[in-house]
Design a protein around this motif. Structure first.
Motif, PDB file in Angstrom:
ATOM      1  N   ALA A   1       0.828  -1.205   0.000  1.00  0.00           N
ATOM      2  CA  ALA A   1       0.000   0.000   0.000  1.00  0.00           C
ATOM      3  C   ALA A   1       0.865   1.259   0.000  1.00  0.00           C
ATOM      4  CB  ALA A   1      -0.927  -0.008   1.210  1.00  0.00           C
ATOM      5  N   LYS A   2       1.940   1.232   0.793  1.00  0.00           N
ATOM      6  CA  LYS A   2       2.854   2.382   0.856  1.00  0.00           C
ATOM      7  C   LYS A   2       3.557   2.583  -0.486  1.00  0.00           C
ATOM      8  CE  LYS A   2       6.765   4.241   3.489  1.00  0.00           C
ATOM      9  NZ  LYS A   2       7.699   3.986   4.622  1.00  0.00           N
ATOM     10  N   ALA A   3       4.012   1.478  -1.100  1.00  0.00           N
ATOM     11  CA  ALA A   3       4.699   1.568  -2.390  1.00  0.00           C
ATOM     12  C   ALA A   3       3.764   2.062  -3.482  1.00  0.00           C
ATOM     13  CB  ALA A   3       5.279   0.207  -2.768  1.00  0.00           C
ATOM     14  N   ALA A   4       2.523   1.578  -3.473  1.00  0.00           N
ATOM     15  CA  ALA A   4       1.557   1.996  -4.486  1.00  0.00           C
ATOM     16  C   ALA A   4       1.226   3.484  -4.345  1.00  0.00           C
ATOM     17  CB  ALA A   4       0.285   1.163  -4.380  1.00  0.00           C
ATOM     18  N   LYS A   5       1.040   3.935  -3.129  1.00  0.00           N
ATOM     19  CA  LYS A   5       0.737   5.357  -2.931  1.00  0.00           C
ATOM     20  C   LYS A   5       1.918   6.225  -3.325  1.00  0.00           C
ATOM     21  CE  LYS A   5      -1.468   8.588   0.201  1.00  0.00           C
ATOM     22  NZ  LYS A   5      -2.164   8.775   1.504  1.00  0.00           N
ATOM     23  N   GLY A   6       3.125   5.734  -3.076  1.00  0.00           N
ATOM     24  CA  GLY A   6       4.306   6.494  -3.478  1.00  0.00           C
ATOM     25  C   GLY A   6       4.406   6.634  -4.982  1.00  0.00           C
ATOM     26  N   ARG A   7       3.974   5.619  -5.713  1.00  0.00           N
ATOM     27  CA  ARG A   7       4.070   5.682  -7.178  1.00  0.00           C
ATOM     28  C   ARG A   7       2.920   6.452  -7.803  1.00  0.00           C
ATOM     29  NH1 ARG A   7       6.799   3.366 -11.300  1.00  0.00           N
ATOM     30  NH2 ARG A   7       5.731   3.334 -13.318  1.00  0.00           N
ATOM     31  N   PHE A   8       1.697   6.234  -7.306  1.00  0.00           N
ATOM     32  CA  PHE A   8       0.519   6.788  -7.963  1.00  0.00           C
ATOM     33  C   PHE A   8      -0.077   8.011  -7.266  1.00  0.00           C
ATOM     34  CE2 PHE A   8       0.626   2.274  -9.173  1.00  0.00           C
ATOM     35  CZ  PHE A   8       0.630   2.405 -10.552  1.00  0.00           C
ATOM     36  N   GLY A   9       0.335   8.250  -6.048  1.00  0.00           N
ATOM     37  CA  GLY A   9      -0.183   9.414  -5.331  1.00  0.00           C
ATOM     38  C   GLY A   9      -1.536   9.178  -4.678  1.00  0.00           C
ATOM     39  N   VAL A  10      -2.077   7.974  -4.814  1.00  0.00           N
ATOM     40  CA  VAL A  10      -3.350   7.624  -4.182  1.00  0.00           C
ATOM     41  C   VAL A  10      -3.216   6.232  -3.580  1.00  0.00           C
ATOM     42  CG1 VAL A  10      -4.731   9.040  -5.757  1.00  0.00           C
ATOM     43  CG2 VAL A  10      -4.308   6.631  -6.302  1.00  0.00           C
ATOM     44  N   ALA A  11      -4.062   5.945  -2.613  1.00  0.00           N
ATOM     45  CA  ALA A  11      -4.038   4.624  -2.002  1.00  0.00           C
ATOM     46  C   ALA A  11      -4.662   3.605  -2.943  1.00  0.00           C
ATOM     47  CB  ALA A  11      -4.805   4.655  -0.684  1.00  0.00           C
ATOM     48  N   ALA A  12      -4.077   2.437  -3.023  1.00  0.00           N
ATOM     49  CA  ALA A  12      -4.669   1.357  -3.815  1.00  0.00           C
ATOM     50  C   ALA A  12      -5.990   0.942  -3.173  1.00  0.00           C
ATOM     51  CB  ALA A  12      -3.717   0.177  -3.882  1.00  0.00           C
ATOM     52  N   PRO A  13      -6.995   0.580  -3.958  1.00  0.00           N
ATOM     53  CA  PRO A  13      -8.307   0.237  -3.379  1.00  0.00           C
ATOM     54  C   PRO A  13      -8.257  -1.025  -2.523  1.00  0.00           C
ATOM     55  CG  PRO A  13      -8.228  -0.295  -5.720  1.00  0.00           C
ATOM     56  CD  PRO A  13      -6.981   0.465  -5.422  1.00  0.00           C
ATOM     57  N   GLU A  14      -8.823  -0.923  -1.320  1.00  0.00           N
ATOM     58  CA  GLU A  14      -8.898  -2.063  -0.414  1.00  0.00           C
ATOM     59  C   GLU A  14     -10.294  -2.683  -0.408  1.00  0.00           C
ATOM     60  OE1 GLU A  14      -7.650  -0.551   3.337  1.00  0.00           O
ATOM     61  OE2 GLU A  14      -5.539  -0.391   2.753  1.00  0.00           O
TER      62      GLU A  14
END
Length: 208
Positions: free
Chosen positions: A53-66
């Motif tokens: 989740a941290k890596a995805a937000k760092g790349r895309f600027g948004v939280a990945a959907p849970e």
């Protein structure tokens, strides 16, 4: 020696005929195959959900959907596909497999699904009525709003569906991802289900 052609073709190449189909008059449904997209499935490794989740937000600027929803970014859409997993849908190779090394660094397993799935956008005034024949999902706007997603089935075929941004005229757009091997069968069912409303059939390079 025989020469072979390795041209990439859509799984719908034999059956998609651009034009009108079904009832005359104003078409109530538009079926558009979206082509040449990048699609990567991301699955968190055991105990690595928070790290992913941290890596995805760092790349895309948004939280990945849970939860079952689709989250749009400037150049990609993250689509929930099950517990601790999601799709990355994009164009132009920016978020293709080769570019996602940071997500693979210990926290996730990735699978390139770009040629394994077919993406169909369904829109028009009768889109909900047509889809209601094929799916048990409640597509009323109060329940299935923009960004809602579901892993469900249509005509006994597993699909991932989400509601994209509305068109300029306010009509809803529903995106359907289906395995390539089942796409032709599902396409025929969609055409049959939409025929009474009139259908416009086409394909596009633009993500809905």
């Amino acid at each position: 020696m025989a020469e072979f052609s390795w041209d990439v073709r859509s799984p719908l190449d034999r059956v998609l005929a651009v034009g009108r189909y079904g009832a005359h008059g104003d078409a109530g449904v538009t079926l558009t195959e979206i082509r040449n997209f990048d699609l990567v499935q991301v699955m968190a490794r055991r105990g690595k959900t928070a790290e992913l989740a941290k890596a995805a937000k760092g790349r895309f600027g948004v939280a990945a959907p849970e939860t079952p929803k689709a989250v749009g970014t400037a150049d990609a859409t993250l689509i929930w596909s099950g517990p601790d997993q999601f799709f990355i849908l994009s164009k132009g190779r920016k978020h293709a497999m080769a570019a996602l090394a940071p997500l693979r660094a210990g926290s996730a397993s990735l699978s390139d699904q770009s040629h394994a799935r077919v993406l169909i956008a369904v829109s028009g005034a009768k889109a909900r009525a047509m889809l209601a024949k094929m799916s048990s999902i409640d597509l009323h706007p109060s329940v299935f709003a923009v960004g809602a997603a579901a892993a469900t089935s249509m005509d006994h075929t597993s699909v991932t569906m989400w509601r994209g941004n509305d068109q300029a005229d306010g009509q809803a757009v529903f995106n359907v991802l289906v395995f390539a091997t089942f796409a032709e069968s599902l396409w025929h069912t969609m055409l049959d289900s939409a025929a009474e409303y009139g259908v416009v059939v086409g394909h596009s390079e633009d993500l809905a």
